[in-house]
Enzyme design. Sequence first.
Site, short mmCIF file in Angstrom:
data_model
loop_
_atom_site.label_atom_id
_atom_site.label_comp_id
_atom_site.label_asym_id
_atom_site.label_seq_id
_atom_site.Cartn_x
_atom_site.Cartn_y
_atom_site.Cartn_z
N SER A 229 18.09 68.62 55.52
CA SER A 229 18.08 69.13 56.88
C SER A 229 19.37 68.74 57.59
O SER A 229 20.02 67.75 57.24
CB SER A 229 16.90 68.56 57.65
OG SER A 229 17.11 67.19 57.95
N ASP A 230 19.73 69.54 58.59
CA ASP A 230 20.71 69.04 59.54
C ASP A 230 20.07 67.86 60.26
O ASP A 230 18.85 67.70 60.26
CB ASP A 230 21.10 70.13 60.53
CG ASP A 230 22.46 69.87 61.18
OD1 ASP A 230 22.95 68.73 61.11
OD2 ASP A 230 23.02 70.81 61.79
N TRP A 231 20.89 67.03 60.89
CA TRP A 231 20.40 65.77 61.45
C TRP A 231 19.45 66.05 62.63
O TRP A 231 19.86 66.49 63.69
CB TRP A 231 21.58 64.92 61.89
CG TRP A 231 22.09 63.98 60.84
CD1 TRP A 231 22.33 62.64 61.00
CD2 TRP A 231 22.43 64.25 59.47
NE1 TRP A 231 22.77 62.08 59.81
CE2 TRP A 231 22.84 63.05 58.86
CE3 TRP A 231 22.39 65.40 58.68
CZ2 TRP A 231 23.23 62.96 57.53
CZ3 TRP A 231 22.79 65.33 57.35
CH2 TRP A 231 23.19 64.11 56.80
#
Length: 433
Positions: A229-231
């Site tokens: 995932s993106d952060w």
Amino acid sequence: MAINKTLVQQLSLEEKAALVSGKDFWFTAGVKHINLERMMMTDGPSGLRKQASASDALGLNKSVTAVCFPSSALTACSFDRTELNQLGHHLGVAAKSERVGVLLGPGINLKRSPLAGRNFEYFSEDPYLAGELASAYVNGVQDEGVGVSVKHFAANNRENQRFTMSSNMDERTLRELYLAPFEKVVKTSQLATVMCSYNAINGTLNSQNQRLLTTILREEWGFKGLVMSDWGAVADHVAALKAGLDLEMPGKGQASMDEIVAAVQAKQLTEADLDQAVLRVLQMVADWQPANEKVVKYDLEKQHEFARQLAAKSFVLLKNDQQALPIKSNDSLTIIGELAKRPRYQGGGSSHVNSYQVSIPLDVIQKKRTDASFEMGYRLDDETVDESLIQTAVTTAKSVDKVVIFAGFPESMESEGFDKTSLNLPDNQNKLI
């Protein structure tokens, strides 16, 4: 270490839950009894940004010193696969020297509006060009033994409301524009990882979009790597794992582990689905964990020179009306604009590099042309029109043959995290020009 189901069976449910959740801000989890070390990943689309602090996402602390290469917005103007491949090699060398296993980048989202706040970090408005250059870049990095996470998958083309927006479109638009660069990279490079984006597509959040992460990415395109995932992009970790997300970054500590354990125990998540994600995390670490235990020095000066040459090969002259260029040696000359003394050479946000060396345009010009004068013209940090600065610059300009004006956006108007509200330069720069 052989990565297989037998190895996964040696792990407790709690250890599996830890592996699919990021440890600290930049690391995967380690498991001592199977000799699995944690692995570091870090930002790096235009230069290594290994942070000094484990919790520093947007560069509040200084990262390690590294060469800041030209942004993707510029390098795409080279249309040169070979140069982008060499850029990848240099980035891989820098990452490997700092024991970074996966480099987060390149960003290959399309430029769908000139107002988009992260355009500097993306290659192009054209999906073919973005895909071709990204493939060359990825192959260069990974040939150095460092994995790449291509981002942000997919249709993430604005910064305002990026956590909550839905990118709504028909199938042809999705396929021919937004997915095309990712499809190219997945099919032509043995890509280590893909990073899913914050947004939804047609109402389904990308981090739990099974059609995007499994049906298209894995079953249609044959992707074998890991999806992270993106952060902070995961809203429902259990739903994300079911959809095909393997690694939540950066993880929520014990809370991330507890929710996975509870979901398996309540039969809301099958252990088989969890095991599949665990296998992919283990495989990523096995494939890309750096071998060296110490930081290895590399030639920063050589990389700086490559960056200079790459920038020169990428510059585009938009107009040369009345053959104003080149400036002749006998032309009297003045330089106007604070950006000549304080150049902006990179965008703000997660791609920001602690630069090894910066060439100051005014210094370089005046070294070659000792007769070249300079006028401030405006203040970069204050958009207020200063008539005295303008009049002084105009008076000087009238006395010379050629004027070079440095103009552009301050970082407060151009960064990750927000979109521009206007294409206009700051008022004081427009009035000066």
